[in-house]
Write an enzyme that holds these catalytic residues in place. Structure first.
Site: not given
Ligand SMILES: [Zn+2]
Length: 412
Positions: A98, A163
């Site tokens: 991401d 994340e």
């Molecule tokens: Zn990162």
């Protein structure tokens, strides 16, 4: 060393491969679907699966975590494993798919989703965070596979979702529900933080504790304070009283560099009354604490509770403490093999003076460390992540791949 040298030579030949993979990944903006217009990681995962399947991995697995907000209904997480001589143990390189949104587009000199290459630099959203680390990890496998080299232990990639916004569709549920995928002896490299000198081997972080503190008194007109109870005054005294935390938790740890102690800082302050002539009956502020791992957040909360009680009594207000974030983090042992091995490998590749360090918290490595695995966060980064014109150095991508190659060849 000749084996390493051969692999290094391979890695030096991967410039076009790096640019191509970076270009394809950048064209699939993996922004959380919980943000307006965010498409999630599925398209990017497809690009990666195609690349991984073209290589000689022994196992490729996708773990889909359900997310109704994602256009595909899931957030994918990929595991790709290349067997070593000992298949009981695995060296994992964990990277996230991401990205954060590009922000103000007028600040970008190029299209954030169309990679532009200038000399050593690749420009685009996500190229440094975390595609650089992802590509470095992948190059290690590519070089070993193309040279027919099997490392002493398994070498695997763990490519995760989510994340940037809390890991609830990424490493958190994976550790919780799929813990059996990992062996007791497994070790993790997380190439998701670093500095331009490439000398920071991150092994610990402070515990995070974020609090919302609401003080309630009684609202009244400013001309008649006797009819009310000024919550702002009580709250201000509380803020000052909370400075005592620095004295209650005074320990220092040199691992944490410039800020070797715990910090307890009042930060955000919510607006109270809109007009000057009203005494506020309610007041809200926030406290951001980063606590050395030698203390627990519970000890800190207990101390805060005591301070809150004295202020409540003294000012006849009620004070509510809401815990927004409470994350502990076990440090990775400074003397563990992986820490020594990463430091040695960094030194060998970059000829600098790396040292084990702690950070102010909290990184995604805490999920691994809290599950009991040694995890080292390392990469050489120009630190352009989350900024306009984010860019990644091809040289650093290759350099980090060499560092991880040395670790893979030497971890027993
Ligand atoms: Zn990162």
């Amino acid at each position: 060393m000749t084996l390493a040298k051969d692999l290094f030579k391979k890695i030096d030949g991967y410039r076009d491969f790096i640019i191509d993979l970076q270009t394809q990944m950048t064209a699939c903006p993996a922004i959380t679907p919980h943000e307006e217009g965010g498409l999630g990681e599925s398209a990017k995962a497809e690009v990666l699966l195609k690349a991984l399947k073209a290589m000689k991995f022994d196992e490729i697995k996708v773990i889909d975590i359900k997310d109704p907000k994602s256009p595909t209904g899931v957030r994918p997480n990929i595991i790709a494993k290349y067997y070593g001589e000992n298949r009981q143990k695995t060296l994992w390189v964990m990277a996230h798919m991401d990205i954060v949104p590009p922000g103000d587009l007028s600040l970008w000199k190029t299209d954030p989703y169309k990679v532009v290459v200038k000399g050593d630099k690749i420009y685009g959203r996500g190229v440094e965070d975390n595609q650089q680390g992802l590509v470095s990890g992948l190059l290690v496998a590519k070089a070993m596979m193309e040279s027919g080299v099997r490392p002493p232990v398994n070498y695997a990639l763990l490519l995760i979702s989510d994340e940037e916004t809390g890991s609830q569709y990424g490493i958190a549920p994976i550790m919780k529900k799929y813990g059996k995928l990992f062996g007791k002896e497994d070790t993790f490299l997380v190439p998701d933080s670093g500095n331009p000198a490439g000398d920071m081997v991150e092994i610990a972080e402070k515990n995070m504790l974020w609090l919302k503190i609401t003080t309630t008194g009684k609202q009244t007109h400013a001309s008649t304070p006797n009819n009310g109870n000024n919550a702002f005054v009580a709250s201000s005294h509380l803020i000052v009283a909370l400075r005592e935390l620095y004295k209650k938790f005074p320990k220092k740890d040199r691992l944490f560099g410039d800020v070797p102690y715990s910090v307890f800082e009042p930060t955000k302050k919510e607006a109270n009354v809109p007009n000057v002539n009203t005494i506020p009956g309610s007041d809200v502020f926030y406290l951001d604490s980063r606590v050395l791992p030698c203390y627990t957040n519970e000890e800190v909360l207990k101390e805060i509770g005591k301070i809150v009680k004295t202020i409540e009594k003294k000012f006849k207000v009620s004070i509510k403490v809401d815990v927004l974030i409470n994350e502990k983090s076990k440090p990775t042992d400074k003397k563990s093999d992986i820490v020594k091995l990463v430091a040695q490998s960094v030194k060998a590749v970059y000829r600098n003076n790396p040292s084990a360090q702690g950070v102010g918290g909290g990184t995604v490595a805490s999920f691994l460390r809290n599950a009991g695995y040694p995890a080292v966060v390392y990469s050489k980064l120009d630190e352009t992540m989350h900024q306009p014109n984010e860019n990644s150095s091809i040289k650093n991508t290759m350099g980090d791949a060499k560092v991880f190659t040395l670790v893979a060849l030497n971890l027993k």
